[in-house]
Design a protein around this motif. Structure first.
Motif, PDB file in Angstrom:
ATOM      1  N   UNK A 269       0.840  -1.153  -0.160  1.00 26.24           N
ATOM      2  CA  UNK A 269      -0.056  -0.221   0.144  1.00 26.24           C
ATOM      3  C   UNK A 269       0.883   1.079  -0.050  1.00 26.24           C
ATOM      4  N   UNK A 270       0.486   2.347  -0.430  1.00 20.50           N
ATOM      5  CA  UNK A 270       1.032   3.539  -0.572  1.00 20.50           C
ATOM      6  C   UNK A 270       0.413   4.767  -0.240  1.00 20.50           C
ATOM      7  N   UNK A 271      -0.903   4.725   0.435  1.00 17.07           N
ATOM      8  CA  UNK A 271      -1.435   5.813   0.896  1.00 17.07           C
ATOM      9  C   UNK A 271      -2.840   5.226   1.621  1.00 17.07           C
ATOM     10  N   UNK A 272      -2.823   5.771   2.973  1.00 17.91           N
ATOM     11  CA  UNK A 272      -3.605   5.164   3.948  1.00 17.91           C
ATOM     12  C   UNK A 272      -4.531   6.472   4.689  1.00 17.91           C
ATOM     13  N   UNK A 273      -5.880   6.189   5.050  1.00 20.76           N
ATOM     14  CA  UNK A 273      -6.786   7.109   5.454  1.00 20.76           C
ATOM     15  C   UNK A 273      -6.322   7.400   6.854  1.00 20.76           C
ATOM     16  N   UNK A 274      -5.322   8.066   7.258  1.00 14.76           N
ATOM     17  CA  UNK A 274      -4.546   7.895   8.729  1.00 14.76           C
ATOM     18  C   UNK A 274      -3.910   9.397   8.886  1.00 14.76           C
ATOM     19  N   UNK A 275      -3.987   9.959  10.009  1.00 18.82           N
ATOM     20  CA  UNK A 275      -3.619  10.999  10.330  1.00 18.82           C
ATOM     21  C   UNK A 275      -2.565  11.018  11.443  1.00 18.82           C
ATOM     22  N   UNK A 276      -1.425  11.321  11.593  1.00 15.34           N
ATOM     23  CA  UNK A 276      -0.274  11.751  10.861  1.00 15.34           C
ATOM     24  C   UNK A 276       0.212  10.676   9.976  1.00 15.34           C
ATOM     25  N   UNK A 277       0.330  10.930   8.565  1.00 16.75           N
ATOM     26  CA  UNK A 277       1.230   9.799   7.967  1.00 16.75           C
ATOM     27  C   UNK A 277       0.606   9.200   6.755  1.00 16.75           C
ATOM     28  N   UNK A 278      -0.352  10.092   5.818  1.00 18.54           N
ATOM     29  CA  UNK A 278      -1.133   9.431   5.101  1.00 18.54           C
ATOM     30  C   UNK A 278      -0.216   8.868   3.879  1.00 18.54           C
ATOM     31  N   UNK A 279       0.838   9.386   3.287  1.00 16.25           N
ATOM     32  CA  UNK A 279       1.562   8.770   2.273  1.00 16.25           C
ATOM     33  C   UNK A 279       2.478   7.363   2.884  1.00 16.25           C
ATOM     34  N   UNK A 280       2.301   6.869   4.132  1.00 16.97           N
ATOM     35  CA  UNK A 280       2.944   5.671   4.459  1.00 16.97           C
ATOM     36  C   UNK A 280       3.174   4.614   3.323  1.00 16.97           C
ATOM     37  N   UNK A 281       4.059   4.074   2.936  1.00 16.97           N
ATOM     38  CA  UNK A 281       4.264   2.989   2.192  1.00 16.97           C
ATOM     39  C   UNK A 281       5.004   1.911   2.667  1.00 16.97           C
ATOM     40  N   UNK A 282       4.157   0.535   2.307  1.00 14.44           N
ATOM     41  CA  UNK A 282       4.920  -0.631   2.698  1.00 14.44           C
ATOM     42  C   UNK A 282       5.121  -1.515   1.598  1.00 14.44           C
ATOM     43  N   UNK A 283       6.314  -2.289   1.593  1.00 12.97           N
ATOM     44  CA  UNK A 283       6.595  -3.038   0.191  1.00 12.97           C
ATOM     45  C   UNK A 283       7.583  -4.198   0.576  1.00 12.97           C
ATOM     46  N   UNK A 284       7.722  -5.204  -0.228  1.00 15.97           N
ATOM     47  CA  UNK A 284       8.551  -6.182   0.259  1.00 15.97           C
ATOM     48  C   UNK A 284       9.572  -6.297  -1.082  1.00 15.97           C
ATOM     49  N   UNK A 285      10.865  -6.380  -0.580  1.00 15.63           N
ATOM     50  CA  UNK A 285      11.969  -6.724  -1.552  1.00 15.63           C
ATOM     51  C   UNK A 285      12.419  -7.909  -1.281  1.00 15.63           C
ATOM     52  N   UNK A 286      12.366  -8.892  -2.163  1.00 20.98           N
ATOM     53  CA  UNK A 286      13.135 -10.245  -1.685  1.00 20.98           C
ATOM     54  C   UNK A 286      12.483 -10.747  -0.431  1.00 20.98           C
ATOM     55  N   UNK A 287      11.353 -10.517  -0.156  1.00 21.95           N
ATOM     56  CA  UNK A 287      10.973 -11.243   1.144  1.00 21.95           C
ATOM     57  C   UNK A 287      11.557 -10.325   2.311  1.00 21.95           C
ATOM     58  N   UNK A 288      12.111  -9.098   1.928  1.00 19.67           N
ATOM     59  CA  UNK A 288      12.401  -8.262   3.142  1.00 19.67           C
ATOM     60  C   UNK A 288      11.369  -7.184   3.342  1.00 19.67           C
TER      61      UNK A 288
END
Ligand code: AMP
Ligand code: MG
Length: 404
Positions: A269-288
């Motif tokens: 995800x790259x954007x959440x309905x959350x304050x503070x910190x709407x642009x929080x981004x969560x990713x996986x790269x090679x299982x990390x």
């Protein structure tokens, strides 16, 4: 405009909780296991105490013995095993923790005796079993001592050492690389040119990693350059179990973290309905796992607390990765945050038999003073207008509660 749809904060947290996995276990010395999570069930190989032990300083006797005075045939101190057998008319002086001699079935406290000339008079009749810890009363052989998932603190470490478990299997702690991005940031000890600011996030985040049980590693700073950031992210993912970046996740011309994560891995995800910190981004790269936190100091710490900390707790095997939540009364009106749930920094106090929350003041996401001294995040659900004083809300407790 962001290309990422703004999803509910709960969905984002569920995604993190689903993706994070416990790391493998490792054998470590119990002496340094404070705060670690046990990765095995441990049963007691022994009885504790292994012998009948006296719980007081006194005299070991036969309870049914009617002799008014008994000959003291031995002194048994802790760590010593008495040899002569207690028979009617005899007693042994015995100290707390010492093994009961053969034949004895009770200990009379020193206060209930009179001694003279190698003899003792028992002033108060004893009953069998008095002042004796029977074999296995603390822990019986075969008892389950601690199970997988136990978080080890003082009592648990004491228990393990009592049974001779000097080495145990615990989940590995996650290593967490922390990277700051931004052309404007400088090391806090360096001169600050016009337009620059000090890099506070990296140090705050490394402290937060440590508090969460992770092992922080600084990756330093990287300028707002896509190639440099791509190399730094790659390096971070190779070096650590988790990468946490700060800044560069918004929609500015020089925000490159999202494109870099897309290039190297998969964004959950790259954007959440959350304050503070709407642009929080969560990713996986090679299982990390990679968390792209917003640059604003409050946003980065609050999103760390709510989304990164639980992941780190899961990785180290904690079966309860979330902080405690309590219902709290608002001390004053709180404004709602429109189309985003707001995690409002508060101080929770125990007052007149209730938990009451007071705002830490202006909540703008640059103001770290809104976090200093807070012990809770009050969850202010979406909506317009105000939540009036006296309303009850859910608070995530991040620190200890004090009374007025
Ligand atoms: P960004 O998310 O990169 O757009 O940054 C948002 C705000 O946070 C800007 O005002 C930045 O100057 C500030 N900021 C970014 N990185 C840091 C940092 N490492 N320490 C303190 N403030 C930062
Ligand atoms: Mg930036």
């Amino acid at each position: 405009m962001s290309r990422y749809e703004m999803g509910p904060a709960e969905d984002a947290l569920s995604t993190v909780l689903r993706v994070a996995r416990p790391l493998p276990a490792e054998r470590i010395a119990t002496a340094v296991a404070d705060g670690r999570v046990l990765a095995e069930d441990l049963h007691s190989p022994e009885n504790v105490p292994p012998f009948r032990a006296s719980t007081v300083d006194g005299f070991a006797v036969i309870a049914a013995d009617e002799a008014p005075e008994r000959v003291v045939i031995e002194h048994i101190t802790a760590g010593v095993v008495g040899t002569p057998r207690i028979v009617p008319g005899t007693a042994a002086r015995i100290m707390t923790g010492a093994p009961l001699p053969e034949g004895a079935d009770a200990v009379v406290m020193i206060e209930d005796t009179h001694q003279s000339d190698g003899r003792v008079e028992i002033a108060r009749p004893a009953r069998p079993g008095d002042n004796i810890r029977p074999i296995g009363v603390d822990v019986a052989q075969g008892d389950l001592l601690l199970s997988t998932g136990a978080v080890l603190g003082a009592a648990e470490i004491g228990l393990l050492m009592t049974l001779g478990f000097t080495e145990i299997s615990c989940y590995r702690r996650p290593t967490v690389a922390v990277l700051s991005t931004g052309d404007e940031i400088v090391e806090p000890g360096e001169p600050v040119p016009p337009g620059a600011i000090r890099d506070s996030n990296r140090y705050a985040l490394m402290a937060a990693v440590h508090e969460a049980g992770g092992i922080p590693e600084s990756l330093g700073q990287v300028r707002d350059d896509r190639i440099l950031q791509r190399d730094a992210v790659r390096d971070g993912v190779q070096r650590a179990d988790v990468l946490v970046t700060s800044g560069g996740v918004s929609v500015g011309d020089r925000d490159f973290i999202k494109p870099v994560l897309e290039e190297l891995g998969r964004i959950h995800f790259g954007r959440i309905a959350f304050r503070p910190g709407m642009p929080l981004t969560f990713a996986e790269i090679n299982d990390h796992l990679v968390f792209g936190l917003p640059g604003n100091p409050v946003s980065s710490l609050v999103t760390f607390e709510v989304f990164v900390r639980p992941a780190l707790r899961i990785m180290q095997g904690d079966p309860h990765p979330l902080r405690p939540r309590v219902e709290v009364e608002l001390a004053h009106d709180f404004r709602r945050g429109g189309n985003r749930v707001e995690y409002h920094r508060v101080v929770v106090r125990w007052a007149d038999g209730r938990l009451v929350a007071q705002s830490t003041g202006l909540q703008i996401s640059s103001r770290l003073l809104s976090m200093a001294g807070h012990n809770g995040l009050a969850v202010i659900e979406m909506g317009e207008g105000v939540l009036p004083a006296g309303s009850t809300v859910k608070v995530i407790l991040t620190g200890p509660i004090f009374s007025d």
